[in-house]
Design a protein around this motif. Structure first.
Motif, PDB file in Angstrom:
ATOM      1  N   LEU A 154      -9.738  -5.787 -13.045  1.00  0.00           N
ATOM      2  CA  LEU A 154      -8.784  -4.752 -12.646  1.00  0.00           C
ATOM      3  C   LEU A 154      -8.483  -4.889 -11.158  1.00  0.00           C
ATOM      4  N   HIS A 155      -9.530  -5.053 -10.352  1.00  0.00           N
ATOM      5  CA  HIS A 155      -9.340  -5.189  -8.908  1.00  0.00           C
ATOM      6  C   HIS A 155      -8.511  -6.425  -8.581  1.00  0.00           C
ATOM      7  N   GLU A 156      -8.801  -7.528  -9.249  1.00  0.00           N
ATOM      8  CA  GLU A 156      -8.062  -8.771  -8.999  1.00  0.00           C
ATOM      9  C   GLU A 156      -6.585  -8.593  -9.344  1.00  0.00           C
ATOM     10  N   ALA A 157      -6.287  -7.891 -10.414  1.00  0.00           N
ATOM     11  CA  ALA A 157      -4.890  -7.632 -10.774  1.00  0.00           C
ATOM     12  C   ALA A 157      -4.193  -6.824  -9.690  1.00  0.00           C
ATOM     13  N   MET A 158      -4.904  -5.859  -9.116  1.00  0.00           N
ATOM     14  CA  MET A 158      -4.326  -5.053  -8.039  1.00  0.00           C
ATOM     15  C   MET A 158      -4.157  -5.890  -6.767  1.00  0.00           C
ATOM     16  N   MET A 159      -5.162  -6.692  -6.436  1.00  0.00           N
ATOM     17  CA  MET A 159      -5.075  -7.541  -5.245  1.00  0.00           C
ATOM     18  C   MET A 159      -3.940  -8.547  -5.376  1.00  0.00           C
ATOM     19  N   ASN A 160      -3.706  -9.052  -6.575  1.00  0.00           N
ATOM     20  CA  ASN A 160      -2.636 -10.030  -6.765  1.00  0.00           C
ATOM     21  C   ASN A 160      -1.266  -9.451  -6.450  1.00  0.00           C
ATOM     22  N   VAL A 161      -1.085  -8.165  -6.660  1.00  0.00           N
ATOM     23  CA  VAL A 161       0.178  -7.527  -6.274  1.00  0.00           C
ATOM     24  C   VAL A 161       0.377  -7.681  -4.767  1.00  0.00           C
ATOM     25  N   VAL A 162      -0.678  -7.418  -4.004  1.00  0.00           N
ATOM     26  CA  VAL A 162      -0.600  -7.518  -2.545  1.00  0.00           C
ATOM     27  C   VAL A 162      -0.466  -8.980  -2.110  1.00  0.00           C
ATOM     28  N   ARG A 163      -1.231  -9.852  -2.705  1.00  0.00           N
ATOM     29  CA  ARG A 163      -1.192 -11.276  -2.331  1.00  0.00           C
ATOM     30  C   ARG A 163       0.174 -11.909  -2.589  1.00  0.00           C
ATOM     31  N   HIS A 164       0.897 -11.409  -3.570  1.00  0.00           N
ATOM     32  CA  HIS A 164       2.195 -12.004  -3.912  1.00  0.00           C
ATOM     33  C   HIS A 164       3.363 -11.389  -3.145  1.00  0.00           C
ATOM     34  N   LEU A 165       3.082 -10.467  -2.239  1.00  0.00           N
ATOM     35  CA  LEU A 165       4.131  -9.958  -1.356  1.00  0.00           C
ATOM     36  C   LEU A 165       4.481 -11.035  -0.349  1.00  0.00           C
ATOM     37  N   ASP A 166       5.719 -11.049   0.119  1.00  0.00           N
ATOM     38  CA  ASP A 166       6.037 -11.978   1.195  1.00  0.00           C
ATOM     39  C   ASP A 166       5.370 -11.481   2.483  1.00  0.00           C
TER      40      ASP A 166
ATOM     41  N   PHE B 148       2.695  -3.463   4.455  1.00  0.00           N
ATOM     42  CA  PHE B 148       1.556  -2.901   3.730  1.00  0.00           C
ATOM     43  C   PHE B 148       0.394  -2.637   4.687  1.00  0.00           C
ATOM     44  N   LEU B 149       0.055  -3.597   5.524  1.00  0.00           N
ATOM     45  CA  LEU B 149      -1.054  -3.427   6.469  1.00  0.00           C
ATOM     46  C   LEU B 149      -0.780  -2.288   7.441  1.00  0.00           C
ATOM     47  N   ASN B 150       0.474  -2.100   7.805  1.00  0.00           N
ATOM     48  CA  ASN B 150       0.819  -1.029   8.744  1.00  0.00           C
ATOM     49  C   ASN B 150       0.736   0.359   8.125  1.00  0.00           C
ATOM     50  N   ARG B 151       0.453   0.449   6.854  1.00  0.00           N
ATOM     51  CA  ARG B 151       0.210   1.747   6.209  1.00  0.00           C
ATOM     52  C   ARG B 151      -1.230   2.206   6.424  1.00  0.00           C
ATOM     53  N   HIS B 152      -2.059   1.327   6.965  1.00  0.00           N
ATOM     54  CA  HIS B 152      -3.466   1.641   7.161  1.00  0.00           C
ATOM     55  C   HIS B 152      -3.677   2.317   8.505  1.00  0.00           C
ATOM     56  N   PRO B 153      -4.617   3.255   8.551  1.00  0.00           N
ATOM     57  CA  PRO B 153      -4.851   3.973   9.808  1.00  0.00           C
ATOM     58  C   PRO B 153      -5.615   3.107  10.813  1.00  0.00           C
ATOM     59  N   LEU B 154      -5.429   3.423  12.065  1.00  0.00           N
ATOM     60  CA  LEU B 154      -6.242   2.810  13.110  1.00  0.00           C
ATOM     61  C   LEU B 154      -7.667   3.314  12.973  1.00  0.00           C
ATOM     62  N   LEU B 155      -8.631   2.473  13.337  1.00  0.00           N
ATOM     63  CA  LEU B 155     -10.003   2.971  13.454  1.00  0.00           C
ATOM     64  C   LEU B 155      -9.999   3.915  14.640  1.00  0.00           C
ATOM     65  N   SER B 156     -10.462   5.124  14.430  1.00  0.00           N
ATOM     66  CA  SER B 156     -10.324   6.113  15.496  1.00  0.00           C
ATOM     67  C   SER B 156     -11.244   7.294  15.283  1.00  0.00           C
ATOM     68  N   GLY B 157     -12.054   7.541  16.291  1.00  0.00           N
ATOM     69  CA  GLY B 157     -12.876   8.745  16.256  1.00  0.00           C
ATOM     70  C   GLY B 157     -12.023   9.994  16.239  1.00  0.00           C
TER      71      GLY B 157
ATOM     72  N   HIS C  23      -1.874   4.168   0.663  1.00  0.00           N
ATOM     73  CA  HIS C  23      -0.446   4.484   0.593  1.00  0.00           C
ATOM     74  C   HIS C  23       0.354   3.388  -0.106  1.00  0.00           C
ATOM     75  N   PHE C  24      -0.237   2.786  -1.141  1.00  0.00           N
ATOM     76  CA  PHE C  24       0.428   1.682  -1.839  1.00  0.00           C
ATOM     77  C   PHE C  24       0.149   1.760  -3.336  1.00  0.00           C
ATOM     78  N   PRO C  25       0.743   2.743  -4.015  1.00  0.00           N
ATOM     79  CA  PRO C  25       0.530   2.862  -5.459  1.00  0.00           C
ATOM     80  C   PRO C  25       1.111   1.687  -6.245  1.00  0.00           C
ATOM     81  N   GLN C  26       1.934   0.872  -5.581  1.00  0.00           N
ATOM     82  CA  GLN C  26       2.510  -0.294  -6.244  1.00  0.00           C
ATOM     83  C   GLN C  26       1.434  -1.254  -6.754  1.00  0.00           C
ATOM     84  N   ALA C  27       0.270  -1.279  -6.102  1.00  0.00           N
ATOM     85  CA  ALA C  27      -0.823  -2.147  -6.578  1.00  0.00           C
ATOM     86  C   ALA C  27      -1.275  -1.706  -7.961  1.00  0.00           C
ATOM     87  N   ALA C  28      -1.406  -0.411  -8.154  1.00  0.00           N
ATOM     88  CA  ALA C  28      -1.793   0.100  -9.474  1.00  0.00           C
ATOM     89  C   ALA C  28      -0.673  -0.116 -10.481  1.00  0.00           C
TER      90      ALA C  28
END
Length: 171
Positions: free
Chosen positions: A48-60, A67-76, A28-33
């Motif tokens: 390409l992956h490093e460029a995408m990761m750098n978007v996330v790493r440079h967030l405050d 961003f992390l809260n957009r991820h689902p819980l591990l859940s059966g 849920h983060f198209p901003q990386a692309a």
């Protein structure tokens, strides 16, 4: 567009096609692309992956938490309900989370609640690197760590998850 493209084709994509192709690599983060698009041409999938990761790493820090809260819980239950993105569903299914016993489901739900309350974001792990038992063990071990360490760990796990997703799209 085919699900399997090469880097030369990636570099030739216009912005909208690039984001459409890679916007779901990060949950849920198209901003990386979108941010990575400006870094073309890419010498490798890793670049390409490093460029995408750098978007996330440079967030405050607050934006990283959001961003992390957009991820689902591990859940059966989430796996069985099919409520996650296709990538998350496939990843959690690969770890057998759709086949948990009722006791394992209850334990996972409890661990999710404790972790989320302590750290303020979901437990994130590249499930493809763990057995089901290893996931539970990592969960229990990581709950007690500092939130700063867990934020760093979550980003490292996201890097592993998204690198695999990107490789799958470019294989």
């Amino acid at each position: 567009m085919s699900s399997s493209i090469n880097l030369r084709a990636v570099d030739a994509l216009d912005r909208d096609a690039f984001v459409q192709t890679f916007g779901s690599v990060f949950e849920h983060f198209p901003q990386a692309a979108l941010g990575a698009y400006e870094k073309r041409p890419f010498a490798s999938v890793s670049a390409l992956h490093e460029a995408m990761m750098n978007v996330v790493r440079h967030l405050d820090v607050d934006a990283q938490r959001a961003f992390l809260n957009r991820h689902p819980l591990l859940s059966g239950a989430n796996v069985r309900a099919g409520t996650m993105t296709a990538d998350s569903d496939a990843e959690q299914n690969s770890a057998g989370l759709g086949e948990l016993t009722s006791e394992e489901d209850a334990l996972l739900e409890r661990l999710n609640a404790v972790y989320l309350a302590r750290h303020g974001f979901p437990f994130i792990v590249c499930v493809r690197h763990y057995t089901r038992e290893g996931i539970f063990s990592a969960f229990e071990r990581r709950i007690a760590r500092s939130t700063r360490d867990e934020l760093d760990e979550a980003l490292a796990q996201i890097a592993a998850i998204t690198h695999a997703r990107l490789n799958a799209r470019l294989s």
